[in-house]
Scaffold this active site. Structure first.
Site: not given
Ligand code: NAI
Ligand code: 15L
Length: 280
Positions: A151, A51, A67
């Site tokens: 996650y 962003a 990334l």
């Protein structure tokens, strides 16, 4: 929690300044707060995110970068002394979203660090690596990983990379299993997991500059009254939190009570343990 470092402060006599720090995830919650604070520790902070991190501030370089793009990450890391790796998906999401940002992305960061001779990475891991422990248990960083979702698994992968790149290439990492770092502890669980921003800055400074850390895993948590994490095995950092969630207790305890079988009450990872399923 007694975090007194009995052998003296490991930062005493150590320079806490370098030429260039790379901060990934600079447009995120913690990146936005730490961006200016990191300038105390470097001539230049290179701030990066997928962003838009906004215009460069004094002593900053701004580089937008995905990334997941290996070549872009290799260019991003050139000329950097220390990487503070905050970028990535920061909540439980489908694996297809976690894979490029957290798995491929963190791999790209370490490969770029190796190619460019970066000496130290500070990796924003998470308490969700051990989220399936009960809130009635106290664990330390040596406890078996019990990730609570995609996650948490991605953060465990990052810690694995950190160990590999130390053992093979000597790149040192401090993996910070951050609890809940927000302006306030927003609920009962966060009374135990909260990490204040001043304590986070102290932790970052120590993680960047304390010598000879190898790969050290530490929980990122303030000096809260109740805590599920024993940080003694990270004593070599000399981290001594000064903040506490007590000022937020009355408000958090005024929230409607949860059922005793609610994951937010039972597990250290709170609601993350039942998010999804995100198998698609
Ligand atoms: P956040 O979600 O606000 O910030 C993460 C940033 O990473 C975002 O600005 C996002 O645009 C960026 N990002 C996502 N995918 C990317 C990609 N493919 N390439 C480049 N940038 C990408 O998260 P927050 O709260 O600032 O956390 C920072 C780090 O600390 C994260 O890695 C998170 O997992 C970790 N963490 C945070 C905790 C907290 O309480 N805030 C607790 C435990 C861990
Ligand atoms: C995390 O790992 C998340 O990045 C953050 O948004 C919070 O949910 C935090 O854990 C937490 O456990 O409170």
């Amino acid at each position: 929690m007694d975090m007194t470092f009995h052998g003296g402060d490991p930062l005493s006599g150590v320079a806490t300044h370098c030429q260039r720090i790379l901060l990934t995830g600079a447009a995120g919650n913690l990146g936005a707060v730490m961006r200016d604070r990191l300038k105390r520790y470097a001539d230049i902070v290179r701030v990066s995110d997928l962003a838009d991190p906004g215009l460069p501030r004094p002593n900053e370089e701004v580089v937008r970068c995905d990334l997941a793009d290996a070549e872009a990450v290799h260019a991003l890391v050139e000329g950097v002394d220390v990487i503070v790796h905050f970028g990535g998906v920061s909540v439980e999401r489908p694996f297809q979203e976690i894979l490029p940002a957290n798995i491929q992305g963190t791999f790209n960061v370490y490969e770029a660090a190796r190619r460019h001779g970066v000496r130290r990475v500070v990796f924003a891991s998470s308490n969700h690596v051990t989220g399936f422990y009960g809130q009635d248990e106290v664990i330390d960083a040596n406890a078996k990983a019990r990730p609570d979702g995609n996650y948490g698994v991605s953060k465990l992968f990052g810690e694995g990379l950190a160990q590999l790149y130390f053992d093979r290439y000597g790149i040192e990492t401090v993996s910070l299993r951050i609890g809940s770092s927000f302006p306030e502890a927003r609920d009962r669980r966060m009374l135990a997991t909260w990490l204040g921003y001043d304590d986070l800055e102290q932790l970052l400074c120590r993680a960047m500059f304390v010598p000879d850390v190898g790969h050290t895993v530490v929980y990122g948590v303030s000096a809260n009254r109740d805590c599920w994490w024993d940080n003694r095995c990270a004593e070599k950092l000399g981290f001594s939190p000064v903040q506490s969630s007590e000022p937020f207790r009355a408000k958090a305890e005024n929230l409607p009570p949860l059922q005793p079988d609610d994951p937010a009450v039972r597990f250290q990872g709170g609601s993350f343990v039942s998010a999804g399923p995100f198998g698609d």
